[in-house]
Design a protein around this motif. Structure first.
Motif, mmCIF file in Angstrom:
data_model
loop_
_atom_site.group_PDB
_atom_site.id
_atom_site.type_symbol
_atom_site.label_atom_id
_atom_site.label_comp_id
_atom_site.label_asym_id
_atom_site.label_seq_id
_atom_site.Cartn_x
_atom_site.Cartn_y
_atom_site.Cartn_z
ATOM 1 N N ASN A 5 0.816 -1.336 0.046
ATOM 2 C CA ASN A 5 0.105 0.000 -0.075
ATOM 3 C C ASN A 5 0.840 1.275 -0.134
ATOM 4 O O ASN A 5 0.593 2.261 -0.644
ATOM 5 N N ILE A 6 1.909 1.166 0.764
ATOM 6 C CA ILE A 6 2.636 2.473 1.008
ATOM 7 C C ILE A 6 3.615 2.711 -0.391
ATOM 8 O O ILE A 6 3.545 3.689 -0.932
ATOM 9 N N SER A 101 -2.824 16.351 1.283
ATOM 10 C CA SER A 101 -1.658 16.471 1.029
ATOM 11 C C SER A 101 -0.942 15.603 2.224
ATOM 12 O O SER A 101 0.053 15.086 2.169
ATOM 13 N N ASN A 102 -1.762 15.252 3.325
ATOM 14 C CA ASN A 102 -1.245 14.605 4.458
ATOM 15 C C ASN A 102 -1.889 13.117 4.157
ATOM 16 O O ASN A 102 -1.824 12.375 5.401
ATOM 17 N N PHE A 103 -2.390 12.523 3.177
ATOM 18 C CA PHE A 103 -2.788 11.234 3.027
ATOM 19 C C PHE A 103 -1.978 10.126 3.503
ATOM 20 O O PHE A 103 -0.807 9.990 3.334
ATOM 21 N N ASP A 104 -2.655 9.255 4.398
ATOM 22 C CA ASP A 104 -1.941 8.145 4.963
ATOM 23 C C ASP A 104 -1.710 7.078 3.850
ATOM 24 O O ASP A 104 -2.623 6.256 3.289
ATOM 25 N N PRO A 105 -0.424 6.652 3.215
ATOM 26 C CA PRO A 105 -0.293 5.692 2.211
ATOM 27 C C PRO A 105 -0.665 4.341 2.772
ATOM 28 O O PRO A 105 -0.410 3.319 1.891
ATOM 29 N N ASN A 106 -0.955 4.288 4.020
ATOM 30 C CA ASN A 106 -1.145 2.662 4.496
ATOM 31 C C ASN A 106 -2.698 2.505 4.083
ATOM 32 O O ASN A 106 -3.198 1.306 4.282
ATOM 33 N N ASN A 107 -3.384 3.497 3.723
ATOM 34 C CA ASN A 107 -4.656 3.138 3.241
ATOM 35 C C ASN A 107 -4.448 2.248 1.890
ATOM 36 O O ASN A 107 -3.493 2.240 1.286
ATOM 37 N N ASN A 108 -5.609 1.281 1.865
ATOM 38 C CA ASN A 108 -5.863 0.706 0.684
ATOM 39 C C ASN A 108 -5.683 1.322 -0.616
ATOM 40 O O ASN A 108 -6.110 2.220 -1.143
ATOM 41 N N MET A 150 -3.775 -2.459 -12.423
ATOM 42 C CA MET A 150 -3.228 -2.529 -10.954
ATOM 43 C C MET A 150 -4.114 -2.894 -10.031
ATOM 44 O O MET A 150 -3.646 -3.171 -8.877
ATOM 45 N N PHE A 151 -5.220 -3.736 -10.364
ATOM 46 C CA PHE A 151 -6.109 -4.391 -9.659
ATOM 47 C C PHE A 151 -5.835 -5.913 -9.769
ATOM 48 O O PHE A 151 -5.907 -6.521 -10.920
ATOM 49 N N GLU A 152 -5.577 -6.538 -8.538
ATOM 50 C CA GLU A 152 -5.262 -8.037 -8.568
ATOM 51 C C GLU A 152 -6.785 -8.854 -8.868
ATOM 52 O O GLU A 152 -6.692 -9.827 -9.499
ATOM 53 N N SER A 300 -1.958 -1.147 10.943
ATOM 54 C CA SER A 300 -2.777 -1.514 10.007
ATOM 55 C C SER A 300 -4.268 -1.351 10.084
ATOM 56 O O SER A 300 -4.915 -1.396 11.209
ATOM 57 N N TYR A 301 -5.057 -0.695 9.303
ATOM 58 C CA TYR A 301 -6.590 -0.399 9.342
ATOM 59 C C TYR A 301 -7.381 -1.696 9.431
ATOM 60 O O TYR A 301 -8.295 -1.819 10.181
ATOM 61 N N GLU A 302 -6.685 -2.790 8.588
ATOM 62 C CA GLU A 302 -7.375 -4.196 8.715
ATOM 63 C C GLU A 302 -7.196 -5.064 9.808
ATOM 64 O O GLU A 302 -7.980 -5.509 10.404
ATOM 65 N N LYS A 303 -5.836 -4.696 10.409
ATOM 66 C CA LYS A 303 -5.622 -5.823 11.399
ATOM 67 C C LYS A 303 -5.551 -5.054 12.966
ATOM 68 O O LYS A 303 -5.772 -5.790 13.742
ATOM 69 N N ASP A 304 -5.566 -3.751 12.809
ATOM 70 C CA ASP A 304 -5.234 -3.194 14.297
ATOM 71 C C ASP A 304 -6.632 -2.534 14.798
ATOM 72 O O ASP A 304 -6.473 -1.723 15.989
ATOM 73 N N LEU A 305 -7.552 -2.446 14.101
ATOM 74 C CA LEU A 305 -8.691 -1.824 14.798
ATOM 75 C C LEU A 305 -9.753 -3.089 15.256
ATOM 76 O O LEU A 305 -9.945 -4.333 14.337
#
Length: 366
Positions: A5-6, A101-108, A150-152, A300-305
């Motif tokens: 993602n990053i 501008s401060n978008f978190d690249p850990n987003n999907n 770019m989509f699996e 991680s948004y998927e694992k840590d929430l």
């Protein structure tokens, strides 16, 4: 997946913001098809469906005698145009977060790709293998599908799911809170500043100063200065601050702000990833330096929430550290004396000798 993602999000950000394609002769000469005709493709088939349903009602050939199914489907088709507008408006709004501008690249990263397709950005045309389709489902919801290299696998987003998330105050893409606004909103509340440091709007004035009660003093009430070397054998005094007293005074207000942030945990993750984990300044994040991002320390948004208690404690510690180092520090570093004669430049060796003599005298060692 987090590192992917990053990597892809940062690549897409740099690619979309660069001017490289403007100098690519082959790209400029080509005629790219970006006419996805999203609404046209979705609604053209409905005319035939509508007519078929009306015919079944008029000819009494409904699935059931009361034609309940047919009337329900007609209602869905009647409401579909407005539903589609509402769905796409909400989707565009959420996907646009990927351009902040401060978008978190850990987003999907798939949502960044989807945003590029919807906004027909260069390199995301039908000729590049990208497409999107909108479907009206029998249950009344709408479904959009994004496809491309770019989509699996195709990215599918349903209107009812998006609506439920929106009503719950969450989204498919997390916006990173404005950390400067957060920090600066805490500062005036701490009670650390002189009364005239606050403006009518509640914000700190450009000349804001820490209250005198937090400045270190000698037993006789005089200021306990730190002497700094300014070169050429000269020195000057700077104020020393009682950091323990400052921390004790400000912590209740900082903790209240932290509690507010943690009430929306996905935004807390964004703050952690973009700023807090590596204590990245706003300026460093603006430069999009990859090693300034949390990377291996990211959550991680998927694992840590939802966030575990140990992560909440760590978040609190880093938030306080960030506040102290990036915002409060400027008010307690290299501050000149308020007493005019004490602010003058002096001979460094003489001052140090005088300070040593005073120490011996005060402690009855001479």
């Amino acid at each position: 997946m987090e590192n992917k993602n990053i990597q892809i999000n940062l690549y897409l950000k740099q690619f979309n913001e660069s001017n490289a394609l403007g100098f690519d002769k082959r790209f400029i000469a080509a005629n790219y098809n970006v006419d996805f005709d999203l609404l046209g493709n979705a609604f053209r088939p409905t005319a035939k469906t509508y007519a078929k349903l009306m015919s079944a009602i008029q000819n009494n050939t409904c699935v059931e005698g009361n034609c309940e199914y047919e009337y329900k489907q007609l209602k869905i088709l009647d409401e579909a145009p407005q539903d589609a507008i509402d769905f796409l408006s909400e989707l565009v709004s959420q996907l646009s977060i990927t351009e902040e501008s401060n978008f978190d690249p850990n987003n999907n990263y798939k949502y960044t790709v989807a945003n590029s397709i919807m906004n027909t950005k260069p390199g995301f045309s039908k000729d590049h293998g990208y497409d999107m389709k909108l479907y009206i489902l029998e249950n009344g919801s709408l479904e959009i599908i994004f496809m491309g290299p770019m989509f699996e696998e195709p990215l599918v987003i349903n209107s009812s799911s998006l609506d439920l998330l929106a009503k719950a105050g969450t989204s498919i893409v997390t916006s990173t809170p404005n950390i400067e606004k957060l920090m600066m909103s805490v500062m005036p509340q701490t009670g650390l500043f002189e009364g005239n440091s606050l403006q009518q709007n509640g914000e700190l004035s450009p000349n804001a100063a820490i209250s005198d009660e937090f400045v270190m003093k000698n037993p006789d009430g005089s200021y306990d200065y730190e002497i700094i070397d300014i070169g050429n054998g000269k020195g000057r005094n700077i104020l020393k601050f009682d950091l323990d007293k400052i921390t004790k005074k400000s912590m209740p207000f900082i903790n209240a702000e932290i509690a507010g942030v943690l009430s929306i945990e996905q935004e807390a993750i964004a703050l952690w990833n973009v700023y807090l984990a590596k204590q990245t300044s706003v300026e460093e994040d603006d430069q999009m330096v990859q090693n300034a991002n949390a990377a291996g320390e990211s959550w991680s948004y998927e694992k840590d929430l939802p966030l575990s208690q140990d992560k909440k404690v760590l978040f609190e510690q880093k938030f306080v550290e960030y506040f102290m180092n990036n915002y409060l520090k400027q008010f307690i570093t290299d501050r000149l004396p308020t007493v005019e004669e004490d602010a003058a430049v002096f001979d460094l060796s003489e001052a140090r000798s005088a300070k040593a003599q005073k120490f011996l005298k005060d402690n009855k060692l001479s």
